[in-house]
Design a protein around this motif. Structure first.
Motif, PDB file in Angstrom:
ATOM      1  N   ARG A 108     100.662   2.734  68.225  1.00 29.13           N
ATOM      2  CA  ARG A 108      99.841   2.430  67.060  1.00 29.13           C
ATOM      3  C   ARG A 108     100.658   1.778  65.955  1.00 29.13           C
ATOM      4  O   ARG A 108     100.105   1.107  65.078  1.00 29.13           O
ATOM      5  CB  ARG A 108      99.168   3.703  66.545  1.00 29.13           C
ATOM      6  CG  ARG A 108      98.102   4.269  67.486  1.00 29.13           C
ATOM      7  CD  ARG A 108      97.620   5.615  67.036  1.00 29.13           C
ATOM      8  NE  ARG A 108      98.697   6.610  67.043  1.00 29.13           N
ATOM      9  CZ  ARG A 108      98.531   7.891  66.718  1.00 29.13           C
ATOM     10  NH1 ARG A 108      97.340   8.330  66.344  1.00 29.13           N
ATOM     11  NH2 ARG A 108      99.554   8.718  66.773  1.00 29.13           N
ATOM     12  N   ASP A 109     101.981   1.993  65.960  1.00 27.03           N
ATOM     13  CA  ASP A 109     102.867   1.314  65.013  1.00 27.03           C
ATOM     14  C   ASP A 109     103.318  -0.042  65.555  1.00 27.03           C
ATOM     15  O   ASP A 109     103.445  -1.014  64.815  1.00 27.03           O
ATOM     16  CB  ASP A 109     104.105   2.175  64.721  1.00 27.03           C
ATOM     17  CG  ASP A 109     103.757   3.456  63.981  1.00 27.03           C
ATOM     18  OD1 ASP A 109     102.767   3.445  63.222  1.00 27.03           O
ATOM     19  OD2 ASP A 109     104.468   4.456  64.168  1.00 27.03           O
ATOM     20  N   LEU A 110     103.562  -0.075  66.870  1.00 22.37           N
ATOM     21  CA  LEU A 110     104.069  -1.297  67.487  1.00 22.37           C
ATOM     22  C   LEU A 110     103.025  -2.408  67.490  1.00 22.37           C
ATOM     23  O   LEU A 110     103.319  -3.549  67.114  1.00 22.37           O
ATOM     24  CB  LEU A 110     104.520  -1.010  68.923  1.00 22.37           C
ATOM     25  CG  LEU A 110     104.965  -2.218  69.752  1.00 22.37           C
ATOM     26  CD1 LEU A 110     106.227  -2.822  69.176  1.00 22.37           C
ATOM     27  CD2 LEU A 110     105.177  -1.806  71.216  1.00 22.37           C
ATOM     28  N   ALA A 111     101.810  -2.075  67.915  1.00 20.10           N
ATOM     29  CA  ALA A 111     100.788  -3.103  68.119  1.00 20.10           C
ATOM     30  C   ALA A 111     100.463  -3.892  66.853  1.00 20.10           C
ATOM     31  O   ALA A 111     100.477  -5.133  66.888  1.00 20.10           O
ATOM     32  CB  ALA A 111      99.531  -2.474  68.711  1.00 20.10           C
ATOM     33  N   PRO A 112     100.148  -3.245  65.715  1.00 21.30           N
ATOM     34  CA  PRO A 112      99.801  -4.035  64.522  1.00 21.30           C
ATOM     35  C   PRO A 112     100.930  -4.949  64.067  1.00 21.30           C
ATOM     36  O   PRO A 112     100.688  -6.080  63.641  1.00 21.30           O
ATOM     37  CB  PRO A 112      99.493  -2.969  63.463  1.00 21.30           C
ATOM     38  CG  PRO A 112      99.143  -1.750  64.241  1.00 21.30           C
ATOM     39  CD  PRO A 112     100.011  -1.790  65.450  1.00 21.30           C
ATOM     40  N   THR A 113     102.186  -4.460  64.162  1.00 22.30           N
ATOM     41  CA  THR A 113     103.320  -5.275  63.718  1.00 22.30           C
ATOM     42  C   THR A 113     103.517  -6.478  64.620  1.00 22.30           C
ATOM     43  O   THR A 113     103.731  -7.605  64.153  1.00 22.30           O
ATOM     44  CB  THR A 113     104.604  -4.430  63.682  1.00 22.30           C
ATOM     45  OG1 THR A 113     104.384  -3.262  62.881  1.00 22.30           O
ATOM     46  CG2 THR A 113     105.756  -5.216  63.087  1.00 22.30           C
ATOM     47  N   LEU A 114     103.445  -6.270  65.950  1.00 18.86           N
ATOM     48  CA  LEU A 114     103.616  -7.392  66.873  1.00 18.86           C
ATOM     49  C   LEU A 114     102.451  -8.377  66.767  1.00 18.86           C
ATOM     50  O   LEU A 114     102.645  -9.589  66.893  1.00 18.86           O
ATOM     51  CB  LEU A 114     103.746  -6.883  68.307  1.00 18.86           C
ATOM     52  CG  LEU A 114     105.022  -6.105  68.637  1.00 18.86           C
ATOM     53  CD1 LEU A 114     105.079  -5.782  70.126  1.00 18.86           C
ATOM     54  CD2 LEU A 114     106.273  -6.878  68.217  1.00 18.86           C
TER      55      LEU A 114
END
Length: 306
Positions: free
Chosen positions: A23-29
């Motif tokens: 949930r942290d990785l997806a929005p940033t990428l």
């Protein structure tokens, strides 16, 4: 199709085991992907499509191997062959983002490095060198960028995508910063810390807008009157809609407040009207001012039926 790979590393104690919440990785990428797509659109237009893909992961601080490819549109392949200098391939686009791009002399910084130095401010000076690079000065610091990086710095969708990336990254719990690219003998990765995420914001508009001032004399009917600070008088000039204007004639306003002039519906004033149009990069604002009341006429108090 031209493809290039690079790394993005999430740094912080919480990532030392090589894991990160999706949930942290997806929005940033996703935000980083939007930066790539916006930059590609700014430089290549509709001639090519850019995609960012996750290739693999490594241990340590969470490291993602990303692949970026720029695919030429089929009916543009002939143009790519004929005019390769007008097309920006994946490796060139990545250079412009994190390495600096092609330069004749000196060391250029890429888009991420440039916005990190600018820290959300507008440059004090921008000067083309003439060898494909531009010198930018801010707060007595001068650095070099590729001319195409200047295009990206001035492209609003790209800057908005960068700002969104900063917001997404700053919301990742425990993230101290991230690294884009890798360190090598002739290159250095871009590192952005928590304080740098705020530097990705779109700079404010120029505080010196273009102002056009016109004056005219006109009859206005008074619709409503306000004496409190910040409130404007409301008038009609015979058109379909009433409009507001600031009353600058303090003598007329004081006479009204003192009861020397009694205002009623249908009263009218002949006045000197000043119109100021303020133009900025994204707004056109018109403000009206009543500079001086030249004449005052009362409206009908009753109908003349006989």
């Amino acid at each position: 199709m031209k493809k290039v790979r690079f790394e993005i590393a999430f740094e912080g104690e919480v990532f030392n085991d090589g894991e990160i919440d999706v949930r942290d990785l997806a929005p940033t990428l996703l935000s980083l992907g939007n930066v790539v797509q916006s930059a590609n659109q700014a430089l290549n237009g509709n001639r090519a499509d850019a995609r960012l893909k996750v290739a693999a992961t490594a241990e340590g601080s969470f490291v993602a191997q990303l692949a970026m490819d720029v695919s030429w549109i089929v009916d543009m392949l002939d143009a790519v062959v004929a005019h390769p200098d007008r097309m920006v391939a994946a490796d060139q686009l990545m250079d412009l983002l994190i390495k600096g791009g092609s330069i004749v002399s000196g060391t250029a910084v890429g888009l991420f490095g440039a916005v990190k130095i600018l820290r959300g401010k507008r440059p004090d000076k921008v000067q083309k060198v003439g060898d494909g690079t531009t010198q930018i000065t801010v707060n007595q610091t001068t650095f070099i960028v590729d001319d195409r990086t200047v295009d990206l710095l001035q492209d609003l969708p790209t800057r908005e995508a960068l700002e969104d990336l900063g917001k997404k990254a700053s919301s990742v719990e425990g993230l101290e910063g991230f690294r884009i690219g890798t360190d090598g003998p002739n290159e250095e990765a871009v590192r952005l810390g928590q304080n740098d995420f705020r530097a990705l914001r779109v700079p404010p508009e120029n505080e010196d807008p273009e102002v056009e001032i016109t004056r005219r004399d006109a009859w206005l009917k008074i619709v409503s009157v306000h004496f409190r600070d910040g409130y404007k008088w409301r008038f009609s000039d015979g058109g379909e809609r009433a409009f507001t204007a600031e009353m600058e004639d303090t003598k007329f306003q004081n006479d009204v407040q003192a009861g020397k002039v009694a205002l009623n519906a249908n009263d009218a004033i002949r006045c000197r009207l000043r119109e100021e149009q303020s133009l900025t990069a994204s707004h056109l604002i018109k403000t009206l001012y009543v500079e001086e009341v030249l004449d005052f006429r009362t409206g009908a108090r009753q109908l003349n039926l006989l």
